[in-house]
Design an enzyme around this catalytic site. Structure first.
Site, PDB file in Angstrom:
ATOM      1  CB  CYS A  92      -4.164   1.980   9.522  1.00 22.87           C
ATOM      2  SG  CYS A  92      -5.167   3.022   7.971  1.00 22.87           S
ATOM      3  CG  HIS A 134      -3.069  -1.510   4.946  1.00 20.33           C
ATOM      4  ND1 HIS A 134      -2.987  -1.842   6.380  1.00 20.33           N
ATOM      5  CD2 HIS A 134      -3.233  -0.351   4.836  1.00 20.33           C
ATOM      6  CE1 HIS A 134      -3.477  -0.799   6.863  1.00 20.33           C
ATOM      7  NE2 HIS A 134      -3.475   0.221   5.938  1.00 20.33           N
ATOM      8  CD  GLU A 135      -1.262   1.684   2.250  1.00 24.85           C
ATOM      9  OE1 GLU A 135      -2.184   2.486   1.995  1.00 24.85           O
ATOM     10  OE2 GLU A 135      -0.597   1.535   3.355  1.00 24.85           O
ATOM     11  CG  HIS A 138      -6.763   2.502   2.922  1.00 26.41           C
ATOM     12  ND1 HIS A 138      -7.559   2.764   4.100  1.00 26.41           N
ATOM     13  CD2 HIS A 138      -5.317   2.387   3.350  1.00 26.41           C
ATOM     14  CE1 HIS A 138      -6.762   2.854   5.050  1.00 26.41           C
ATOM     15  NE2 HIS A 138      -5.293   2.410   4.553  1.00 26.41           N
TER      16      HIS A 138
END
Ligand code: NI
Length: 169
Positions: A92, A134-135, A138
């Site tokens: 990341c 994953h994104e 965030h």
């Protein structure tokens, strides 16, 4: 990592196709390209809005990963399809120099909008599904180290994968 902005829920985008949204996406694309990343979320450049970008033809950081279409995804909604999980190595840009083995849903549907407000609705699996999870994490204040179940599988890239090209993340 440690910045409070990365630990909070980002706000929905209310208006599409605005100069502000276009400028944000452009800044994100510049940042992702400069870092040679596979994806980026707006909170990573200090903007707490539900905007992520991802995609690449070929990525040096993930040389075995199949291409993912370049995508701008606003106000995303993820729906896992089944309970199958796959473990894969992630890095990341907000956790530079590190890699961790992260379980993700193997298959999912994602919905949202592009920067002009056009609907996006895709069913994906594998690395594509991993990048999206994953994104979008965030946007909910979740960084990948929080998802690692076996912390012996978390460390410095140059120690875990000696001989690989060092990366800025
Ligand atoms: Ni990230």
């Amino acid at each position: 990592m440690g910045d409070l902005l990365l630990l909070q829920r980002a706000a929905e985008v209310a208006h599409f196709n605005t100069p502000g949204l276009r400028a944000l996406v452009s800044d994100m694309q510049d940042t992702m390209q400069h870092a040679n990343g596979a994806g980026l979320a707006a909170p990573q450049i200090g903007v707490s809005l539900r905007v992520v970008i991802f995609g690449f033809e070929r990525n040096e950081r993930y040389p075995d990963a199949p291409a993912v279409p370049p995508t701008v995804l606003v106000n995303p909604v993820l729906t896992p399809l089944g309970t199958d999980e796959e473990a894969g190595w992630e890095g990341c840009l907000s956790v530079p120099g590190m890699r961790g083995l992260v379980p993700r849903f193997a298959r999912l549907r994602y919905q949202g909008f592009d920067a002009r407000g056009k609907a996006i609705d895709r069913t994906v699996d594998g690395f594509h599904a991993r990048v999206v999870q994953h994104e979008v994490d965030h946007l909910d204040g979740i960084l990948y180290p929080m998802r690692i179940r076996d912390l012996t599988k978390f460390g410095f890239q140059d120690v875990l994968f000696p001989g690989q090209e060092p990366q800025d993340d």
